[in-house]
Write an enzyme that holds these catalytic residues in place. Structure first.
Site, PDB file in Angstrom:
ATOM      1  N   GLU A 117      39.960  37.615  48.301  1.00  0.00           N
ATOM      2  CA  GLU A 117      39.402  38.110  48.948  1.00  0.00           C
ATOM      3  C   GLU A 117      37.565  38.470  48.390  1.00  0.00           C
ATOM      4  O   GLU A 117      37.265  38.339  47.518  1.00  0.00           O
ATOM      5  CB  GLU A 117      39.812  39.489  48.946  1.00  0.00           C
ATOM      6  CG  GLU A 117      40.297  40.364  48.001  1.00  0.00           C
ATOM      7  CD  GLU A 117      41.023  41.631  48.123  1.00  0.00           C
ATOM      8  OE1 GLU A 117      41.741  41.779  48.995  1.00  0.00           O
ATOM      9  OE2 GLU A 117      40.116  43.123  47.945  1.00  0.00           O
ATOM     10  N   ARG A 128      49.923  47.150  41.717  1.00  0.00           N
ATOM     11  CA  ARG A 128      49.215  48.714  41.838  1.00  0.00           C
ATOM     12  C   ARG A 128      49.054  49.179  40.450  1.00  0.00           C
ATOM     13  O   ARG A 128      50.435  49.428  40.089  1.00  0.00           O
ATOM     14  CB  ARG A 128      50.010  49.790  42.545  1.00  0.00           C
ATOM     15  CG  ARG A 128      49.848  50.017  43.516  1.00  0.00           C
ATOM     16  CD  ARG A 128      49.946  51.571  44.889  1.00  0.00           C
ATOM     17  NE  ARG A 128      50.183  50.893  45.723  1.00  0.00           N
ATOM     18  CZ  ARG A 128      51.178  51.500  46.171  1.00  0.00           C
ATOM     19  NH1 ARG A 128      51.803  51.301  45.560  1.00  0.00           N
ATOM     20  NH2 ARG A 128      51.238  50.852  47.620  1.00  0.00           N
ATOM     21  N   HIS A 136      40.850  45.893  40.604  1.00  0.00           N
ATOM     22  CA  HIS A 136      39.930  46.551  40.872  1.00  0.00           C
ATOM     23  C   HIS A 136      39.694  47.435  41.554  1.00  0.00           C
ATOM     24  O   HIS A 136      41.456  47.546  41.527  1.00  0.00           O
ATOM     25  CB  HIS A 136      39.536  45.096  42.383  1.00  0.00           C
ATOM     26  CG  HIS A 136      40.526  44.753  42.967  1.00  0.00           C
ATOM     27  ND1 HIS A 136      41.624  43.470  43.116  1.00  0.00           N
ATOM     28  CD2 HIS A 136      40.656  45.469  44.275  1.00  0.00           C
ATOM     29  CE1 HIS A 136      42.139  43.772  43.861  1.00  0.00           C
ATOM     30  NE2 HIS A 136      41.803  44.904  45.388  1.00  0.00           N
ATOM     31  N   HIS A 185      46.075  41.554  43.335  1.00  0.00           N
ATOM     32  CA  HIS A 185      46.712  40.405  43.605  1.00  0.00           C
ATOM     33  C   HIS A 185      47.023  39.134  43.264  1.00  0.00           C
ATOM     34  O   HIS A 185      46.531  38.478  42.339  1.00  0.00           O
ATOM     35  CB  HIS A 185      45.707  40.000  45.167  1.00  0.00           C
ATOM     36  CG  HIS A 185      45.332  41.019  45.578  1.00  0.00           C
ATOM     37  ND1 HIS A 185      46.165  41.916  45.870  1.00  0.00           N
ATOM     38  CD2 HIS A 185      44.138  41.780  46.230  1.00  0.00           C
ATOM     39  CE1 HIS A 185      45.320  43.011  46.685  1.00  0.00           C
ATOM     40  NE2 HIS A 185      44.774  42.499  46.858  1.00  0.00           N
TER      41      HIS A 185
END
Length: 337
Positions: A138, A216, A196, A120
């Site tokens: 996050e 992605r 991740h 991200h």
């Protein structure tokens, strides 16, 4: 002014190829007969994805409406607090108007199949995208995990951009990712820029910035029923990856502590957990998000007592006075602000 009360919202359910049925079977969400329920967005204000209040004087109002018309009541006035970072938020909407969104998003994920390897962006990069958005930092709290499940968090020590690119083209991305077998109670902090993926067999609660931007890198060569692959974002990913970040190790929740335990504290949010204790929360001029990933809890205010069952989430507005939480020995409550 509307008297402050704990806000309960209707969850937004998302179906994808990697979902399953645990959102209904373990967390009590109202799912249908399909086997691909992947995410339950508990509290969100992001474009068309809006949490709507279920009951009380504000029933039927969206979280965005509350922020627009009752901002101080909802989020308080401490501009320096991470939970009030929206006061200094310069993220732009696609029409160029300054963002006025609730800053955090709480969701549950049923990872029945492995998720894509992804990364991200930061807030700065998000500003520059064709459709500007916040960055996405996050944290995950592992609710359940099968014994052989895997979490991929960060690159192995010393992996370079060249080595990562070679691994992706060879279909061997997994070999350069740091990985471990998660156990319930593990917490994993994923700052923006961290490569991740969550493996199959993991049920997690996730707190994140209110963003839906994902790049992605690798999708395990999956295709849909028509033989189509999901799009990859290789160059965008390489623009934002933090190659100095290295492996990310889990943070272990200690259920023996009879008080709040801080698992993550960063400039975007704070995540705490508690088990087997009576604790206080609120009356500090900032909002608090509460969710029960396991067991039950009682939330006692001056006016009412609310029984929170497994999977229940609520938002305590900044204007609310202090409340007491009674959490049993087999129950866990997460608090985010």
């Amino acid at each position: 002014m509307i008297p402050p009360y704990p806000l309960v919202f209707k969850p937004l359910l998302k179906q994808t190829i990697w979902g399953g049925r645990l959102l209904g079977e373990r967390l009590g969400k109202s799912i249908g007969d399909d086997t691909n329920y992947a995410e339950s967005w508990e509290i969100v204000d992001h474009g068309q994805d809006q949490s709507v209040v279920e009951s009380g004087p504000l029933a039927g109002k969206s979280l965005h409406e509350l922020l627009t018309h009752h901002r101080r009541w909802l989020v308080g006035g401490k501009d320096a607090s991470p939970s009030n970072a929206l006061a200094n938020d310069n993220v732009l909407e696609s029409d160029g108007i300054q963002s006025n969104r609730f800053p955090l998003l709480l969701k549950y994920l049923d990872c029945n199949r492995v998720l894509s390897v992804q990364v991200h962006p930061s807030d700065d990069y998000g500003l520059k995208m064709s459709v500007p958005d916040r960055g996405k930092t996050e944290a995950w709290f592992v609710v359940d995990a099968k014994p052989d499940s895997v979490i991929y968090a960060g690159l192995k020590e010393g992996v370079t951009a060249s080595e990562l690119r070679q691994a992706i083209h060879a279909g061997q991305t997994e070999q350069v990712l740091h990985q471990f077998h998660p156990t319930p109670g593990d917490c994993v902090f994923i700052p923006a820029g961290t490569v991740h993926a969550i493996g199959a067999g993991v049920l997690i609660a996730e707190i994140q910035q209110a963003s839906n931007t994902t790049f992605r890198l690798f999708d395990w060569d999956r295709t849909d029923a028509d033989g189509n692959s999901r799009p990859l974002h290789i160059e965008e990913s390489f623009d934002v990856i933090d190659f100095a970040g290295g492996p990310v190790k889990p943070i272990h929740f200690d259920p023996s502590l009879a008080d709040w335990q801080t698992l993550v504290e960063c400039d975007k949010f704070r995540l705490r957990a508690v088990q087997n204790a009576n604790v206080l929360v609120g009356d500090d001029d900032q909002f608090h998000i509460l969710t029960v990933p396991q067991g039950t809890a009682s939330l006692n205010t001056k006016r009412q007592s609310i029984e929170m069952t497994t999977g229940t989430s609520l938002l305590l507005p900044a204007a609310h006075d202090e409340v007491e939480l009674q959490v049993g020995s087999d129950s866990i409550v997460l608090e985010m602000s």
